[in-house]
Design a protein around this motif. Structure first.
Motif, PDB file in Angstrom:
ATOM      1  N   HIS A 106      27.477  38.816  28.164  1.00  0.00           N
ATOM      2  CA  HIS A 106      27.682  40.058  27.418  1.00  0.00           C
ATOM      3  C   HIS A 106      28.169  39.846  25.992  1.00  0.00           C
ATOM      4  N   ASN A 107      28.192  38.604  25.529  1.00  0.00           N
ATOM      5  CA  ASN A 107      28.676  38.312  24.184  1.00  0.00           C
ATOM      6  C   ASN A 107      30.019  38.993  23.938  1.00  0.00           C
ATOM      7  N   SER A 108      30.904  38.867  24.936  1.00  0.00           N
ATOM      8  CA  SER A 108      32.200  39.530  24.924  1.00  0.00           C
ATOM      9  C   SER A 108      33.316  38.524  24.659  1.00  0.00           C
ATOM     10  N   ALA A 109      34.392  38.983  24.048  1.00  0.00           N
ATOM     11  CA  ALA A 109      35.559  38.131  23.803  1.00  0.00           C
ATOM     12  C   ALA A 109      36.442  38.032  25.042  1.00  0.00           C
ATOM     13  N   MET A 110      36.120  38.799  26.090  1.00  0.00           N
ATOM     14  CA  MET A 110      36.896  38.762  27.324  1.00  0.00           C
ATOM     15  C   MET A 110      35.951  38.802  28.510  1.00  0.00           C
ATOM     16  N   SER A 111      36.495  38.575  29.694  1.00  0.00           N
ATOM     17  CA  SER A 111      35.702  38.674  30.908  1.00  0.00           C
ATOM     18  C   SER A 111      36.475  39.474  31.940  1.00  0.00           C
ATOM     19  N   LEU A 112      35.730  40.074  32.870  1.00  0.00           N
ATOM     20  CA  LEU A 112      36.338  40.910  33.908  1.00  0.00           C
ATOM     21  C   LEU A 112      35.664  40.618  35.234  1.00  0.00           C
ATOM     22  N   GLY A 113      36.477  40.403  36.262  1.00  0.00           N
ATOM     23  CA  GLY A 113      35.936  40.125  37.585  1.00  0.00           C
ATOM     24  C   GLY A 113      36.667  40.886  38.665  1.00  0.00           C
ATOM     25  N   GLU A 114      35.963  41.047  39.784  1.00  0.00           N
ATOM     26  CA  GLU A 114      36.537  41.641  40.987  1.00  0.00           C
ATOM     27  C   GLU A 114      36.732  40.493  41.967  1.00  0.00           C
ATOM     28  N   VAL A 115      37.945  40.348  42.494  1.00  0.00           N
ATOM     29  CA  VAL A 115      38.285  39.212  43.349  1.00  0.00           C
ATOM     30  C   VAL A 115      38.916  39.732  44.632  1.00  0.00           C
ATOM     31  N   ILE A 116      38.521  39.139  45.761  1.00  0.00           N
ATOM     32  CA  ILE A 116      39.127  39.470  47.050  1.00  0.00           C
ATOM     33  C   ILE A 116      39.692  38.191  47.648  1.00  0.00           C
ATOM     34  N   VAL A 117      40.990  38.219  47.968  1.00  0.00           N
ATOM     35  CA  VAL A 117      41.654  37.112  48.667  1.00  0.00           C
ATOM     36  C   VAL A 117      41.847  37.583  50.108  1.00  0.00           C
ATOM     37  N   LEU A 118      41.302  36.832  51.060  1.00  0.00           N
ATOM     38  CA  LEU A 118      41.351  37.222  52.468  1.00  0.00           C
ATOM     39  C   LEU A 118      42.761  37.098  53.047  1.00  0.00           C
ATOM     40  N   PRO A 119      43.062  37.841  54.120  1.00  0.00           N
ATOM     41  CA  PRO A 119      44.388  37.784  54.750  1.00  0.00           C
ATOM     42  C   PRO A 119      44.788  36.355  55.115  1.00  0.00           C
ATOM     43  N   GLY A 120      46.010  36.009  54.764  1.00  0.00           N
ATOM     44  CA  GLY A 120      46.547  34.694  55.090  1.00  0.00           C
ATOM     45  C   GLY A 120      46.059  33.570  54.193  1.00  0.00           C
ATOM     46  N   GLN A 121      45.232  33.874  53.215  1.00  0.00           N
ATOM     47  CA  GLN A 121      44.663  32.841  52.348  1.00  0.00           C
ATOM     48  C   GLN A 121      45.383  32.786  51.002  1.00  0.00           C
ATOM     49  N   SER A 122      45.206  31.669  50.321  1.00  0.00           N
ATOM     50  CA  SER A 122      45.804  31.455  49.005  1.00  0.00           C
ATOM     51  C   SER A 122      44.786  30.868  48.053  1.00  0.00           C
ATOM     52  N   HIS A 123      44.864  31.286  46.811  1.00  0.00           N
ATOM     53  CA  HIS A 123      44.058  30.725  45.728  1.00  0.00           C
ATOM     54  C   HIS A 123      44.830  29.528  45.198  1.00  0.00           C
TER      55      HIS A 123
END
Length: 140
Positions: free
Chosen positions: A29-46
């Motif tokens: 998108h030739n953008s200076a920023m980015s946007l995402g949708e993230v799902i972390v499942l129950p009991g999990q860690s990034h």
């Protein structure tokens, strides 16, 4: 240039801890920023990581969990909470609830969302179904 993006039209990156969909990216998108949708499942860690060149802002849509931002600074999070992670600061996220932890994530400048993460299980096309399994289902 397309100014509107629907999550249903974006690829999904399946990870050991959940899934990410990058809606707005610097590259697309030739953008200076980015946007995402993230799902972390129950009991999990990034995993513990940092972004050398970008600030990160996280907004909690639903679910409960915590973020560790810097050494020993664990912050409980829930719906409506927003969190700023400065450039270069190590952090991780944890879903401490029974429901998925649903987040909006923004990087400024964009860039950390680019490429396929080393720990990605699969990249799913926008029109491909996505089945998320809990660790209990994987062992059954």
């Amino acid at each position: 240039m397309k100014h509107s993006v629907n999550a249903a039209d974006v690829v999904s990156t399946e990870l050991s801890w959940g899934v990410a969909k990058w809606l707005i990216t610097s590259a697309d998108h030739n953008s200076a920023m980015s946007l995402g949708e993230v799902i972390v499942l129950p009991g999990q860690s990034h995993e513990w990581h940092n972004h050398e060149d970008s600030d990160e802002v996280v907004y909690v849509i639903s679910g409960r969990g915590s973020f560790t931002v810097g050494e020993g600074n664990r912050i409980p999070i829930g719906p409506g909470d927003a969190l700023h992670i400065p450039v270069g600061v190590f952090h991780d996220s944890h879903n401490t609830g029974w429901a998925p932890l649903h987040l909006l994530v923004m990087y400024s400048p964009g860039g950390p969302e680019g490429g396929t993460p080393e720990n990605a299980h699969a990249i799913h096309a926008a029109d491909e179904g996505l089945v998320m399994r809990t660790s209990l289902e994987e062992h059954a």
